[in-house]
Design a protein around this motif. Structure first.
Motif, mmCIF file in Angstrom:
data_model
loop_
_atom_site.group_PDB
_atom_site.id
_atom_site.type_symbol
_atom_site.label_atom_id
_atom_site.label_comp_id
_atom_site.label_asym_id
_atom_site.label_seq_id
_atom_site.Cartn_x
_atom_site.Cartn_y
_atom_site.Cartn_z
ATOM 1 N N ARG A 53 0.832 -1.210 0.000
ATOM 2 C CA ARG A 53 0.000 0.000 0.000
ATOM 3 C C ARG A 53 0.867 1.260 0.000
ATOM 4 N N ASN A 54 1.896 1.260 0.852
ATOM 5 C CA ASN A 54 2.763 2.431 0.919
ATOM 6 C C ASN A 54 3.502 2.658 -0.393
ATOM 7 N N ARG A 55 3.974 1.550 -0.993
ATOM 8 C CA ARG A 55 4.717 1.704 -2.247
ATOM 9 C C ARG A 55 3.806 2.185 -3.373
ATOM 10 N N ARG A 56 2.562 1.734 -3.373
ATOM 11 C CA ARG A 56 1.617 2.220 -4.371
ATOM 12 C C ARG A 56 1.397 3.718 -4.225
ATOM 13 N N LEU A 57 1.291 4.181 -2.980
ATOM 14 C CA LEU A 57 1.125 5.618 -2.762
ATOM 15 C C LEU A 57 2.356 6.383 -3.216
ATOM 16 N N GLN A 58 3.550 5.817 -2.947
ATOM 17 C CA GLN A 58 4.778 6.476 -3.382
ATOM 18 C C GLN A 58 4.843 6.583 -4.902
ATOM 19 N N VAL A 59 4.532 5.478 -5.579
ATOM 20 C CA VAL A 59 4.563 5.484 -7.045
ATOM 21 C C VAL A 59 3.481 6.405 -7.598
ATOM 22 N N LEU A 60 2.307 6.402 -6.958
ATOM 23 C CA LEU A 60 1.231 7.282 -7.400
ATOM 24 C C LEU A 60 1.643 8.743 -7.286
ATOM 25 N N GLY A 108 12.888 2.361 -4.797
ATOM 26 C CA GLY A 108 13.481 1.653 -5.922
ATOM 27 C C GLY A 108 12.945 0.254 -6.128
ATOM 28 N N THR A 109 12.034 -0.193 -5.263
ATOM 29 C CA THR A 109 11.450 -1.531 -5.375
ATOM 30 C C THR A 109 10.115 -1.446 -6.100
ATOM 31 N N SER A 110 9.914 -2.314 -7.064
ATOM 32 C CA SER A 110 8.661 -2.300 -7.807
ATOM 33 C C SER A 110 7.545 -2.953 -7.001
#
Length: 258
Positions: free
Chosen positions: A9-16, A83-85
């Motif tokens: 969830r956090n990474r999706r927000l970062q990418v968004l 940097g992680t997908s």
């Protein structure tokens, strides 16, 4: 697994934020240009309006630069999973799920114990259904209020302006809003979804209460009652999913399903 879901969830927000901020910046410039041409086509746009759009644009530029620096610099800020997908995190979650399933198979309890555990998880399912029902009710309420205000705004602007700018632009915007809300309300059907979710939650809660009190139809031995309870609740959940699928179908498709 819960930690991996949180990280996803956090990474999706970062990418968004990383990829959505430039899109918002472009949209801000387009809105700036469109507002000038719709409301102030043959006159100067007020300085306050220019200042508001400029402030929003500068904020988006600053946010985008800050996110870029955080994403690609390890010294400024320690951003988790930078940097992680998202696909790699999803793969880690799937592997963790497989390990959990293998461990669960090794320690599988009896059917009665699983049914008792299912009964204990039912209140969480009822809470989820009620939460989704409240969400769709709020969506429907906001849609209706926007529809009311836009309809009233069209009559008010038509009566106030006759009909040069900015009255014509306001009428176009209000008419567009009414069209979008009406179409979205007819397609997503938030009112019907809220009603179905609330009805399913009430029915499941009624069965939970009947099982706890030992009243009909749960008046037999505990093992029989738990089996009947699990069967009944699963049937309700299947029926709820079927109704959601019917709402996703176009009107002609719903008649064929019925």
């Amino acid at each position: 697994m819960a930690d991996l879901r949180r990280r996803i969830r956090n990474r999706r927000l970062q990418v968004l934020g990383l990829y959505g901020t430039p899109s918002l910046l472009v949209f801000s410039f387009l809105s700036w240009f469109a507002t000038k041409n719709i409301f102030w086509l043959n006159k100067d746009m007020p300085g306050s309006a220019h200042g508001a759009f400029l402030a929003v644009s500068l904020f988006l530029v600053g946010a985008f630069v800050l996110q870029l620096v955080i994403e690609f610099s390890e010294d400024l800020w320690d951003w988790e999973d930078e940097g992680t997908s998202v696909s790699k995190l999803k793969l880690d979650l799937e592997l963790a799920e497989e390990r959990r399933i293998l461990e669960a198979r090794r320690l599988t309890p009896s059917a009665v114990e699983r049914q008792a555990s299912y009964k204990e998880r039912t209140p969480a399912e009822v809470g989820r259904l009620r939460k989704e029902s409240r969400h769709y009710r709020r969506v429907n309420l906001w849609m209706q209020w926007l529809l009311f205000m836009s309809s009233a705004g069209i009559a008010a602007v038509t009566a106030w302006y006759d009909p040069p700018q900015p009255g014509k632009g306001a009428l176009i915007l209000l008419g567009f809003t009414i069209t979008v809300i009406t179409a979205a309300n007819g397609y997503f059907k938030p009112r019907e979804r809220a009603f179905n979710l609330q009805q399913t939650a009430d029915n499941i809660e009624q069965n939970v209460t009947a099982l706890d009190l030992g009243i009909a139809p749960y008046t037999q031995e505990d093992a029989v009652n738990l089996e009947l309870f699990a069967t009944t609740v699963e049937s309700m959940r299947v029926e709820q999913r079927r109704r959601e699928q019917q709402l996703d179908q176009p009107h002609q498709g719903q008649q064929e399903v019925i």
